[in-house]
Design a protein around this motif. Structure first.
Motif, short mmCIF file in Angstrom:
data_model
loop_
_atom_site.label_atom_id
_atom_site.label_comp_id
_atom_site.label_asym_id
_atom_site.label_seq_id
_atom_site.Cartn_x
_atom_site.Cartn_y
_atom_site.Cartn_z
N GLN A 347 0.83 -1.20 0.00
CA GLN A 347 0.00 0.00 0.00
C GLN A 347 0.87 1.26 0.00
N GLU A 348 1.85 1.29 0.88
CA GLU A 348 2.68 2.49 0.99
C GLU A 348 3.47 2.73 -0.28
N ARG A 349 3.99 1.68 -0.88
CA ARG A 349 4.72 1.84 -2.14
C ARG A 349 3.81 2.35 -3.24
N LEU A 350 2.59 1.82 -3.29
CA LEU A 350 1.66 2.21 -4.34
C LEU A 350 1.18 3.65 -4.15
N ILE A 351 0.93 4.06 -2.91
CA ILE A 351 0.58 5.46 -2.63
C ILE A 351 1.73 6.37 -3.01
N ASN A 352 2.94 5.99 -2.65
CA ASN A 352 4.11 6.80 -3.03
C ASN A 352 4.22 6.95 -4.55
N TRP A 353 3.93 5.87 -5.27
CA TRP A 353 4.02 5.91 -6.73
C TRP A 353 2.94 6.84 -7.32
N ALA A 372 8.29 21.62 -5.97
CA ALA A 372 8.68 20.22 -5.96
C ALA A 372 8.40 19.61 -4.59
N PRO A 373 8.11 18.32 -4.54
CA PRO A 373 7.90 17.67 -3.24
C PRO A 373 9.23 17.50 -2.52
N THR A 374 9.18 17.46 -1.22
CA THR A 374 10.40 17.26 -0.43
C THR A 374 10.68 15.80 -0.14
N ALA A 375 9.63 14.97 -0.15
CA ALA A 375 9.81 13.55 0.16
C ALA A 375 8.54 12.80 -0.21
N PHE A 376 8.62 11.48 -0.25
CA PHE A 376 7.45 10.65 -0.41
C PHE A 376 6.56 10.74 0.83
N PRO A 377 5.28 10.45 0.70
CA PRO A 377 4.43 10.37 1.89
C PRO A 377 4.93 9.34 2.90
#
Length: 382
Positions: A347-353, A372-377
């Motif tokens: 789930q976390e990988r897919l949300i990050n993607w 730009a984003p600073t990091a993945f969720p």
């Protein structure tokens, strides 16, 4: 173009609006089907759109299938999101966390078995699961007033065209319209995600007197206005594009649909063969919709961006995009189209993607000045 390289195919001619009308100013978001893969991928998309201030700017959210699970929860919780300066402060608590919890449940197998061996249909069992875990007793009237308008799309098996659910009305242009419908939200989402052949169809029992007076619809009469049999919205339009593209000039499309690959042994029995043929039809429908969309971008008829769970983020040419190795994202794109338990790490990988590719699409094709984003969720990346 807002598209990955494998989608750069021969373009269809732009399809004009009826009567040559120009689309209205406004932004629509389309959330595709794809089971839990789509449901969770789109969470990352919503997360990034919210940070960029675009969630609050949406005029329409059109969804099908797995995308309708996410859209339905977003619509139900819209009034609780606490928007401040155009950014929802409680998106994670009200929408993302509940759907992540739901993604730990497998509902397709149990629904099929109980629909076969116990009273009630398979579609009834799916709706019951949605009601239990997500929507409770909410109806379409619990969705927010416009904007945004939430449109949950299913396919009417009787007429072969789209059946759209929304707060102001539900309708099929061949059957007619019911204003202010009180259909349970769980039922609408179950109809939208009734994957054929095992989860389809979902039956609606209606009162013909509830329909507005006929305006020339060819099937505005019983039995079409008494019993409606609905299948997955993706049967007609797996991108959820139809009810948005005809209305607004800016179209954002999040595609979490699976890819069809070559199979040297597709199966000879009727069940495997039927599934393979259905997959081929679905693949062609999605390809035609994408060509229509991209052609409209190229011609200037529409603005916006397209991104996919199958995209290569390097194709977007955003120098400071988040790092998403294609080998890793390709694994995520191959997750089966099921309503089946998804581990928290996946789930976390897919949300990050979803978050990362939405960011790349928005900053490449909509507004290069967006931050730009600073990091993945989530820290694990993709």
């Amino acid at each position: 173009m807002p598209m990955d390289t494998h989608d750069l195919e021969a373009m269809a001619s732009p399809v004009m609006e009826p009567g040559g009308r120009a689309p209205a100013p406004g932004i629509a978001l389309c959330l595709s089907g794809g089971g839990y893969r789509a449901m969770v991928f789109h969470l990352g998309v919503l997360w990034r759109l919210n940070e960029l201030g675009y969630l609050a700017r949406l005029d329409r959210i059109s969804s099908v299938s797995g995308g309708s699970i996410t859209a339905g929860m977003l619509g139900l919780k819209w009034s609780a999101l606490q928007f401040e300066e155009g950014v929802a402060q409680r998106l994670v608590e009200e929408v993302i966390d509940p759907i992540r919890k739901f993604a730990l449940e497998t509902i397709d197998v149990g629904s099929v078995l109980s629909g076969i061996f116990l009273p009630g249909t398979i579609g009834d069992k799916v709706a019951k699961a949605y009601r239990k875990h997500l929507f409770g007793n909410a109806t379409l009237q619990d969705l927010p007033d416009d904007p945004p308008r939430f449109v949950i799309n299913a396919t009417n098996v009787q007429t072969g065209v789209l059946w759209r659910f929304s707060k102001p009305y539900m309708r099929d242009y061949q059957v007619g319209e019911v204003k202010r419908p009180t259909v349970p939200l769980a039922t609408a989402v179950a109809a939208s995600s009734a994957f054929p052949p095992v989860l389809s169809p979902v039956r609606l029992d209606l009162d013909p007197a509830s329909f507005s007076p006929s305006s020339g619809e060819p099937h505005h009469a019983p039995p079409f206005t008494e019993e409606v049999y609905l299948s997955d919205g993706g049967v007609y339009d797996n991108l959820g594009l139809e009810t948005a593209w005809k209305r607004y000039d800016t179209i954002l499309v999040s595609d979490a649909g699976g890819a069809m690959t070559a199979d040297p042994d597709p199966g000879k029995d009727w069940a495997q063969h039927s599934k393979r043929v259905l997959d081929m039809i679905d693949n062609q429908v999605r390809a035609l919709r994408k060509r229509q969309l991209i052609s409209s971008y190229r011609s200037g008829m529409r603005k916006g961006a397209f991104w996919s769970v199958r995209s290569n983020i390097d194709d977007y040419g955003v120098a400071d995009a988040l790092s998403c190795p294609q080998a890793r994202t390709a694994d995520l794109a191959r997750i089966a189209t099921r309503l089946a338990r998804m581990p928290e790490e996946t789930q976390e990988r897919l949300i990050n993607w979803g978050y990362a590719i939405c960011d790349a699409g928005m900053r490449r094709w909509v507004d290069p000045q967006l931050p730009a984003p600073t990091a993945f969720p989530y820290s694990r990346g993709v």
